[in-house]
Enzyme design. Structure first.
Site, short mmCIF file in Angstrom:
data_model
loop_
_atom_site.label_atom_id
_atom_site.label_comp_id
_atom_site.label_asym_id
_atom_site.label_seq_id
_atom_site.Cartn_x
_atom_site.Cartn_y
_atom_site.Cartn_z
N HIS A 274 0.82 -1.23 0.00
CA HIS A 274 0.00 0.00 0.00
C HIS A 274 0.85 1.26 0.00
O HIS A 274 1.93 1.31 0.59
CB HIS A 274 -1.04 -0.01 1.12
CG HIS A 274 -0.53 0.17 2.51
ND1 HIS A 274 -0.35 1.41 3.08
CD2 HIS A 274 -0.21 -0.73 3.47
CE1 HIS A 274 0.05 1.27 4.33
NE2 HIS A 274 0.16 -0.02 4.59
N GLU A 318 -5.33 1.98 2.24
CA GLU A 318 -5.23 0.81 3.14
C GLU A 318 -5.49 1.24 4.58
O GLU A 318 -6.23 0.59 5.32
CB GLU A 318 -3.84 0.18 3.01
CG GLU A 318 -3.72 -1.20 3.67
CD GLU A 318 -3.31 -1.18 5.14
OE1 GLU A 318 -3.32 -2.25 5.76
OE2 GLU A 318 -2.95 -0.10 5.66
N ASP A 347 3.44 -5.85 3.52
CA ASP A 347 3.06 -4.66 4.28
C ASP A 347 3.94 -4.62 5.54
O ASP A 347 3.65 -5.29 6.52
CB ASP A 347 1.57 -4.75 4.64
CG ASP A 347 1.05 -3.48 5.31
OD1 ASP A 347 1.85 -2.56 5.52
OD2 ASP A 347 -0.16 -3.44 5.60
#
Ligand SMILES: *[C@@H]1O[C@H](CO)[C@@H](O)[C@H](O)[C@H]1NC(C)=O
Ligand SMILES: *[C@@H]1O[C@H](CO)[C@@H](O)[C@H](O)[C@H]1NC(C)=O
Ligand SMILES: *[C@@H]1O[C@H](CO)[C@@H](O)[C@H](O)[C@H]1NC(C)=O
Ligand SMILES: *[C@@H]1O[C@H](CO)[C@@H](O)[C@H](O)[C@H]1NC(C)=O
Ligand SMILES: *[C@@H]1O[C@H](CO)[C@@H](O)[C@H](O)[C@H]1NC(C)=O
Ligand SMILES: *[C@@H]1O[C@H](CO)[C@@H](O)[C@H](O)[C@H]1NC(C)=O
Ligand SMILES: *[C@@H]1O[C@H](CO)[C@@H](O)[C@H](O)[C@H]1NC(C)=O
Ligand SMILES: *[C@@H]1O[C@H](CO)[C@@H](O)[C@H](O)[C@H]1NC(C)=O
Length: 511
Positions: A274, A318, A347
Site C-alpha cells: 500500500h 489501506e 506490508d
C-alpha cells in the site's frame, strides 16, 4: 498496516466504499503467448535475488520520505499531495521500463471520516466512549430514555423519546439502523451499549440509509449501559451531554496497477503493497518498504521473460480500511478474478526490531487457513528463509492488510511481514536477535517511521523473498493445487473467523 481495533475514547479511522466510479480499464487477458519479452531469458531465481541491492531500496525509501517532507503535513495520507506524488512517482518508474508493463491508474472515491473526537458526561460524570464512525457532529444535552428490545424495529422506540437521548443495547442489527431509527423517533442523540463486557466502538456505515439521517451517536460499555438501565428503570432521571465532532468528506484517490505484457494472463501472479501512510508520519516502513520492495522487483523482472503474467498492485486507502484493494477485487469480473492464480502481500518488511513472519496459509499457527494454495505459498517462503539460514515464524490472516479482499474472493494468498506494534517475545529474540519486550516497530504509525529507522538487513532479505517468489510463480504454478472456484467456501471460513474475532478484525464493527 491498519490499526487493529477502533480506539475507545479517541479517533477511530476507517471507512467503506460509497461512491462507485465506473472502472475505466479492463484487466483482461492481454497477450496470452508472451508478447514483447520473448527474446529475453526466462527469469532465474538466483539472478533476480542477486539483483536486489540495499542501496536501491534505501534510495527508493528516501524518495518517498522526501515526497512526504516536501509538504507541511509531512505524510502520505490518501488524498493528500504526499500521496498523489507517490502515485506519480510509481507511474513514472513503471513506465520507464520500455513498455514491459501496462500501467493503469484506478481512481475511486469514498466518503471518509477524516477526524473525530467527542466528550460524554452522564449524570455529571465524564464517561468513557467509543467512536461510532460517520456519526454527525452535534452537542446535545438531555435526559436518557431506554429503548425497548434491541432497537431494531420502529416499535421499539417509546413515545417519550422526542428531544431525548436514546439508550440502546447492541445486538441483532446494525448500529447504523439503531441511530437512524432513534433519529426518526425524534431522539437528539443515541448511546449504544455493548452486549459483551467492555467498551464499544464501530461504524454506522456510510450514509445515507433509507430509514433516515443518523443522529450524534457514541458507544459505551456493557457495564455502564446495564447500570443506566437499572437506574432509569426505577424512575430516576439521568441527564447526559454528548458532544461529537467529526469531519466526513468525499475523497478521490488512485491505485496503480502494472501488469507485465508477457506471460499467460489467465494464470497471473499478483503482488501488492500500500502506498498511503497514516497522518502521523511519512510511513516509510508502513508501507514504503513493501511499496519499494515490490517496485524494485518489478524493475528487475523487466530484464526477463515470464511464463505467467505478473501484476503489481499499489493500493491506496489501506490505512482508511483496505479501501483500494477492496475496490480493486470488487470491480473484477468473475473471469478476471479467476485469472489471478495467487496474491502475495507485503506490508512492513523492514521493521527495526524485526521477525521473519510468513502469513499462516496452512492455518497451523492460528487455525485460520487461506484458500487452497495458501499453505503451499507459506511453505515456499519457509523454504526461502531456511535456505538463507534464517528462522521464521507465522503471522495471522487477521484482516489487517490488503490480502483480505483476495482471500474473501477465494484467491490463494501469502507474503511476509517483519512486525508492527506487538512486543518481541523472549523466544522471538532468541530466534531473530533484537530486543525482547520492545515493539517490533516502535515507530509504527508515528512520525518516527522514517528511512533512518528501517532495518536494511530485513529489508534486503524480504525483498529477495519477493524476488524468489516472483521467479518461482512467474515460471510455473505447478506447485500449487488447482485454484478453487468456490468463492463461498472460503468466504464462509473467513466469515466464521470474522464473527469470532469481533473487533479484532480489520474492518470496523457494524453491529
Ligand atoms: C482533528 O480534530 C481535533 C479536535 O477538533 C483537532 O485538534 C485536530 O487538529 C484535527 N486533526 C485533523 C487532522 O484535522
Ligand atoms: C455544548 O453545549 C453545552 C450546553 O448545552 C455548552 O455548555 C458547551 O459549551 C457546548 N460545548 C461546545 C464544545 O460547544
Ligand atoms: C434507583 O437505582 C439506583 C441505581 O441502581 C439506586 O442508586 C437508587 O437508590 C434507586 N432509587 C430508587 C428510588 O430505588
Ligand atoms: C489528489 O488526487 C486526487 C485525484 O486522484 C484529487 O481529487 C485530489 O484533489 C488530489 N489532492 C490534492 C491535495 O491535490
Ligand atoms: C490459459 O490459456 C491458454 C491459452 O489460451 C490455455 O492453453 C490454458 O489452458 C489456459 N489455462 C488456464 C488455467 O485456463
Ligand atoms: C479451529 O476453528 C474451527 C472453526 O473455524 C473450530 O471448529 C475448531 O474448534 C478450531 N480448532 C481449534 C484447535 O481451536
Ligand atoms: C534460530 O533460533 C534458535 C533458537 O530457537 C537460535 O538458537 C538460532 O541462533 C537462530 N538462528 C539464527 C540464524 O538466528
Ligand atoms: C538490523 O538488524 C541486524 C540484525 O539484528 C543488526 O545487526 C543491524 O545493526 C540492524 N541494522 C539497523 C540499521 O538497525
Amino acid at each position: 498496516m491498519k490499526t487493529s481495533i477502533a480506539i475507545l475514547g479517541a479517533v477511530a479511522a476507517a471507512a467503506s466504499a460509497s461512491v462507485i466510479v465506473p472502472r475505466q480499464h479492463g484487466y483482461g487477458y492481454g497477450n496470452p503467448h508472451g508478447g514483447s519479452c520473448s527474446h529475453k531469458p526466462l527469469v532465474d531465481s538466483k539472478k533476480l535475488q542477486d539483483s536486489i541491492k540495499e542501496k536501491a531500496l534505501l534510495k527508493g525509501s528516501q524518495t518517498l520520505q522526501d515526497i512526504a517532507y516536501s509538504y507541511p503535513e509531512r505524510n502520505r495520507v490518501m488524498g493528500s499531495n504526499g500521496h498523489n506524488d507517490t502515485v506519480k512517482f510509481l507511474v513514472k518508474e513503471l513506465e520507464a521500463l520500455g513498455g514491459y508493463y501496462t500501467v493503469e491508474k484506478q481512481k475511486f472515491t469514498n466518503l471518509i471520516q477524516t477526524n473525530g473526537t467527542a466528550t460524554l458526561t452522564i449524570g455529571g460524570a465524564e464517561t468513557e466512549w467509543g467512536m461510532m464512525e460517520y456519526s454527525p457532529s452535534g452537542n446535545v444535552t438531555s435526559s436518557l430514555v431506554v429503548v425497548n428490545n434491541l432497537g431494531c424495529s420502529p416499535s421499539d422506540y417509546p413515545a417519550a423519546l422526542p428531544g431525548k437521548i436514546a439508550l440502546i443495547s447492541r445486538g441483532s442489527c446494525e448500529f447504523g439502523l439503531k441511530s437512524a431509527l432513534a433519529g426518526a423517533a425524534g431522539a437528539v442523540g443515541a448511546l449504544i451499549y455493548n452486549n459483551i463486557p467492555g467498551g464499544l466502538a464501530g461504524t454506522l456505515g456510510t450514509p445515507p440509509r433509507p430509514e433516515g439521517d443518523y443522529i450524534p451517536t457514541l458507544g459505551i460499555s456493557q457495564e455502564k449501559g446495564r447500570e443506566l438501565v437499572a437506574t432509569l428503570g426505577n424512575g430516576t432521571t439521568v441527564t447526559a451531554s454528548l458532544n461529537v465532532r467529526t469531519v466526513i468528506e468525499l475523497q478521490t484517490t488512485e491505485n496503480v496497477i502494472a501488469t507485465s505484457n508477457c506471460g499467460a494472463h489467465n494464470t497471473t501472479l499478483m503482488l501488492g503493497a500500500h502506498t498511503d501512510s497514516v497522518a502521523a508520519g511519512p510511513g516509510i516502513n508502513d508501507d514504503g518498504s513493501g511499496t519499494i520492495g515490490i517496485l524494485e522487483v518489478a524493475k528487475q523482472l523487466a530484464k526477463y521473460k515470464a511464463n505467467n503474467a505478473v501484476r503489481f498492485g499499489f493500493w491506496s486507502g489501506e490505512e482508511s480500511g483496505l479501501l483500494g484493494s477492496t475496490y480493486y477485487v470488487e470491480h473484477l469480473s468473475a473471469a478476471e478474478r479467476g485469472n489471478i492464480r495467487a496474491y502475495l502481500n507485503f506490508d512492513m518488511i523492514a521493521s527495526p526490531n524485526y521477525v521473519h513472519a510468513i502469513y499462516d496459509g496452512d492455518g497451523s499457527a492460528f487455525n485460520l487457513t487461506g484458500p487452497a494454495g495458501s499453505a503451499e505459498i507459506e511453505k515456499f517462503f519457509q523454504d526461502f528463509f531456511t535456505s538463507h539460514g534464517q528462522n521464521f515464524t507465522a503471522t495471522e490472516f487477521d484482516g489487517r492488510s490488503d490480502y483480505l479482499g483476495f482471500i474473501d474472493a477465494g484467491i490463494p494468498a501469502g507474503g511476509t511481514f517483519t512486525g508492527a506494534e506487538k512486543l518481541k517475545t523472549t523466544e522471538e529474540a532468541e530466534m531473530f536477535g533484537g530486543h525482547a519486550n520492545v515493539a517490533l516497530d516502535a515507530n509504527y504509525h508515528s512520525a518516527g517511521d522514517t528511512v533512518d529507522n528501517l532495518n536494511a538487513t530485513a529489508f534486503v532479505l524480504h525483498t529477495k523473498a519477493i524476488a524468489a517468489a516472483v521467479a518461482e510463480y512467474a515460471t510455473s504454478f505447478a506447485s500449487l493445487p488447482p485454484r478453487s472456484v468456490e468463492r463461498r467456501s472460503v468466504a464462509a471460513t473467513v466469515g466464521i473467523s470474522r464473527h469470532r474475532r469481533g473487533g479484532r478484525w480489520g474492518r470496523p464493527l457494524r453491529q
